[in-house]
Design a protein around this motif. Sequence first.
Motif, PDB file in Angstrom:
ATOM      1  N   GLY A 428       0.921  -1.228   0.022  1.00  0.00           N
ATOM      2  CA  GLY A 428      -0.034  -0.173   0.043  1.00  0.00           C
ATOM      3  C   GLY A 428       0.926   1.249   0.051  1.00  0.00           C
ATOM      4  N   ILE A 429       0.085   2.384   0.018  1.00  0.00           N
ATOM      5  CA  ILE A 429       0.909   3.666  -0.190  1.00  0.00           C
ATOM      6  C   ILE A 429       0.515   4.390   1.207  1.00  0.00           C
ATOM      7  CG2 ILE A 429       0.808   6.006  -1.392  1.00  0.00           C
ATOM      8  CD1 ILE A 429       0.054   4.523  -4.034  1.00  0.00           C
ATOM      9  N   PRO A 430       1.494   4.935   1.779  1.00  0.00           N
ATOM     10  CA  PRO A 430       1.193   5.666   2.951  1.00  0.00           C
ATOM     11  C   PRO A 430       0.245   6.717   2.809  1.00  0.00           C
ATOM     12  CG  PRO A 430       3.568   5.285   2.717  1.00  0.00           C
ATOM     13  CD  PRO A 430       2.894   4.865   1.499  1.00  0.00           C
ATOM     14  N   ASP A 431      -0.501   7.170   3.777  1.00  0.00           N
ATOM     15  CA  ASP A 431      -1.457   8.305   3.789  1.00  0.00           C
ATOM     16  C   ASP A 431      -0.802   9.531   3.482  1.00  0.00           C
ATOM     17  OD1 ASP A 431      -3.419   6.283   4.368  1.00  0.00           O
ATOM     18  OD2 ASP A 431      -3.307   6.837   6.419  1.00  0.00           O
ATOM     19  N   ALA A 432       0.370   9.779   3.917  1.00  0.00           N
ATOM     20  CA  ALA A 432       0.982  10.870   3.551  1.00  0.00           C
ATOM     21  C   ALA A 432       1.282  11.191   2.147  1.00  0.00           C
ATOM     22  CB  ALA A 432       2.132  11.264   4.602  1.00  0.00           C
ATOM     23  N   ALA A 433       1.536   9.873   1.458  1.00  0.00           N
ATOM     24  CA  ALA A 433       1.934  10.238   0.142  1.00  0.00           C
ATOM     25  C   ALA A 433       0.616  10.197  -0.787  1.00  0.00           C
ATOM     26  CB  ALA A 433       2.779   8.912  -0.306  1.00  0.00           C
ATOM     27  N   LEU A 434      -0.482   9.974  -0.686  1.00  0.00           N
ATOM     28  CA  LEU A 434      -1.586   9.972  -1.038  1.00  0.00           C
ATOM     29  C   LEU A 434      -1.757  11.300  -2.277  1.00  0.00           C
ATOM     30  CD1 LEU A 434      -4.150   7.785   0.600  1.00  0.00           C
ATOM     31  CD2 LEU A 434      -2.764   7.019  -1.154  1.00  0.00           C
ATOM     32  N   ASP A 435      -1.484  12.335  -1.505  1.00  0.00           N
ATOM     33  CA  ASP A 435      -1.905  13.361  -2.339  1.00  0.00           C
ATOM     34  C   ASP A 435      -0.807  13.989  -3.206  1.00  0.00           C
ATOM     35  OD1 ASP A 435      -4.095  13.834  -0.778  1.00  0.00           O
ATOM     36  OD2 ASP A 435      -3.372  15.265   0.798  1.00  0.00           O
ATOM     37  N   HIS A 436       0.407  13.183  -3.280  1.00  0.00           N
ATOM     38  CA  HIS A 436       1.544  13.457  -4.287  1.00  0.00           C
ATOM     39  C   HIS A 436       1.771  12.426  -5.331  1.00  0.00           C
ATOM     40  CE1 HIS A 436       2.493  16.483  -0.984  1.00  0.00           C
ATOM     41  NE2 HIS A 436       2.500  15.604  -0.372  1.00  0.00           N
ATOM     42  N   VAL A 437       1.082  11.327  -5.174  1.00  0.00           N
ATOM     43  CA  VAL A 437       1.482  10.344  -6.313  1.00  0.00           C
ATOM     44  C   VAL A 437       1.259  10.571  -7.646  1.00  0.00           C
ATOM     45  CG1 VAL A 437       0.989   8.377  -4.542  1.00  0.00           C
ATOM     46  CG2 VAL A 437      -0.827   9.129  -5.952  1.00  0.00           C
ATOM     47  N   PHE A 438       0.381  11.625  -7.814  1.00  0.00           N
ATOM     48  CA  PHE A 438       0.109  12.007  -9.499  1.00  0.00           C
ATOM     49  C   PHE A 438       1.006  13.159  -9.807  1.00  0.00           C
ATOM     50  CE2 PHE A 438      -4.095  10.029  -8.278  1.00  0.00           C
ATOM     51  CZ  PHE A 438      -3.922   9.026  -9.068  1.00  0.00           C
ATOM     52  N   GLU A 439       1.736  13.761  -8.814  1.00  0.00           N
ATOM     53  CA  GLU A 439       2.716  14.638  -9.227  1.00  0.00           C
ATOM     54  C   GLU A 439       4.053  14.196 -10.024  1.00  0.00           C
ATOM     55  OE1 GLU A 439       4.053  16.495  -5.688  1.00  0.00           O
ATOM     56  OE2 GLU A 439       1.844  17.184  -5.087  1.00  0.00           O
ATOM     57  N   PRO A 440       4.533  14.968 -10.971  1.00  0.00           N
ATOM     58  CA  PRO A 440       5.582  14.436 -11.746  1.00  0.00           C
ATOM     59  C   PRO A 440       6.919  14.363 -11.081  1.00  0.00           C
ATOM     60  CG  PRO A 440       5.187  16.998 -12.115  1.00  0.00           C
ATOM     61  CD  PRO A 440       3.855  16.411 -11.284  1.00  0.00           C
ATOM     62  N   PHE A 441       7.872  13.150 -11.167  1.00  0.00           N
ATOM     63  CA  PHE A 441       8.700  12.890 -10.676  1.00  0.00           C
ATOM     64  C   PHE A 441       8.739  12.714  -9.209  1.00  0.00           C
ATOM     65  CE2 PHE A 441       9.827  16.052 -13.877  1.00  0.00           C
ATOM     66  CZ  PHE A 441      10.503  15.488 -14.909  1.00  0.00           C
ATOM     67  N   TYR A 442       7.620  12.441  -8.883  1.00  0.00           N
ATOM     68  CA  TYR A 442       7.393  11.824  -7.276  1.00  0.00           C
ATOM     69  C   TYR A 442       7.685  10.483  -7.344  1.00  0.00           C
ATOM     70  CZ  TYR A 442       5.620  10.899  -2.769  1.00  0.00           C
ATOM     71  OH  TYR A 442       5.557  10.253  -1.529  1.00  0.00           O
ATOM     72  N   ARG A 443       8.448  10.213  -6.496  1.00  0.00           N
ATOM     73  CA  ARG A 443       8.666   8.745  -6.175  1.00  0.00           C
ATOM     74  C   ARG A 443       8.368   8.338  -4.789  1.00  0.00           C
ATOM     75  NH1 ARG A 443      13.553  10.417  -9.260  1.00  0.00           N
ATOM     76  NH2 ARG A 443      13.737   9.504 -11.066  1.00  0.00           N
ATOM     77  N   GLY A 444       7.456   7.293  -4.657  1.00  0.00           N
ATOM     78  CA  GLY A 444       7.157   6.845  -3.413  1.00  0.00           C
ATOM     79  C   GLY A 444       8.118   5.896  -2.696  1.00  0.00           C
ATOM     80  N   ARG A 445       8.997   5.069  -3.812  1.00  0.00           N
ATOM     81  CA  ARG A 445       9.744   4.216  -3.217  1.00  0.00           C
ATOM     82  C   ARG A 445      11.162   4.694  -3.162  1.00  0.00           C
ATOM     83  NH1 ARG A 445       6.350   2.534  -6.896  1.00  0.00           N
ATOM     84  NH2 ARG A 445       7.781   2.652  -8.569  1.00  0.00           N
ATOM     85  N   GLU A 446      12.260   3.829  -3.078  1.00  0.00           N
ATOM     86  CA  GLU A 446      13.645   4.337  -3.083  1.00  0.00           C
ATOM     87  C   GLU A 446      14.155   4.928  -4.428  1.00  0.00           C
ATOM     88  OE1 GLU A 446      13.513   0.022  -4.347  1.00  0.00           O
ATOM     89  OE2 GLU A 446      12.639   1.255  -2.528  1.00  0.00           O
TER      90      GLU A 446
END
Length: 493
Positions: A428-446
């Motif tokens: 899953g995706i952390p709640d704090a990252a949900l608002d950013h996943v569609f932003e360009p160049f955003y990496r939720g992983r390493e």
Amino acid sequence: MGRSLRSKVRWVYAGVLVLVMGLVVAQYVALSTIETRLQQGDVVAELLQDSLEMRRFEKKFYSSGELGDLAAARDHAEAALERLEDNQTALEQHAGGDELGSLRGALVAYRDGLERYPRLAGLEREQLVERIRDAGGEASALTKVLSQRERENLRTGVQVSRTELLVATGLVLLLVLLGGWWLARRILAPLRSMENQLRAIGAGSRTRLTAPTRDRELVSFAEAFNGMLDELDARQADLRRSERLAALGVLVSGVAHELNNPLGNISTALQLVSEEGPAGDPGLLAEWLQQAEGETARAQNIVRGLLLYSRQQPQGPRREECRSLRQILDGTLDLIRATLPVDQVTIRVDAGLQVTVDPERLQQVFVNLLRNAFEAGGEDVEVRIQAQRGRLGDLRPGPGGHVVGALLVHGEDTLPVVRISVDDDGPGIPDAALDHVFEPFYRGREEGSGSGLGLFVAQEIIQDHGGAIGVSRCPLGGTRFQVWLPCECEETP
């Protein structure tokens, strides 16, 4: 270019200034009039005081016989005459007919009688006393009439000035309100219209900003803003191409591996045919040739899918065509079969469900979503894809997610849509990252795990189709991506 907001503000400001100056001038005139009437009142009051004083000293002389009292009465009569002559114009404002002439004659007769009084005696003195009293009484009566009229005129002038002040103030307030209304209609309303347009653009609308009036400032702002949008669109197009090329490189390596199987089967079948020769069993030869033909078709389908995925597409969807959603999803699995464990993907979509989309661009969305799910969850992740058709009001997202796209903001509840859900049982995706996943160049992983453009490109494609995309925590764990697309097609049996 036309008018400007600055000129409108200046006109309103100048109008208010003129009104205020007019009100000040009107009040100055009113106060000056009152001041003049007060000065006239002072003259009348002093004239009345002189008449009263001369009568008082006259009566005192009759009782005391002191010549000083007689001289004082005569002096007050003389002062009254001088005051009458010096202020005749002012006194005429309160006198009617020949009242000033009568007053002057009475004062002259009164003064002359007092001067003659010491030189007479007996009957003549008595007759003179009567004439003096008559003249003094007439002078006193006329000055009292003038004083009364002066007070009435002053009272009337104050009332008129007060009424004029109220009327002028009300008129100024009315004109100021009209000016404010005009200013709000000509300036605030266009600004509010542009604010609403900007809010819609911020919510994902692809429309351009239009100036509601031809004012220079608004037109210049709209042109500059639209130029910025064009530049952003161009940059986003570059980002989409970059992501497409990155994904294409991964697909090419997988397709090259995938082609080995059909090519090997073709080679084996042709070798068997060659070994059998013309004298071989016709049934076996036909079977091997049919197998070679089937493997050739399979290789052609793989290459065709790669070519369709890689070709450049226009930015807008081809809305006139209805496409089978199930076929689009099956084609997507064929594209990624060599690189991702597609046997762990379950598709629960009716074969007759159709959507109005550009199929190759929608395939890019699902390639990005599936690749994101497996990269985040590992090879053991299970993915389930399902779709539902209905009205937008019945298929809106629940709480706890992040959604982008103007469809869910401005779409009517009765609009027919298809909602596609892509669920995985990964971490899953952390709640704090949900608002950013569609932003360009955003990496939720390493770092180094991807370009950070996959989900950004996916939401761009969905919004180009007039739809919306959202992400949330899956109720059973993992991540849920949902896609809403307007649907103008009927389901086929």
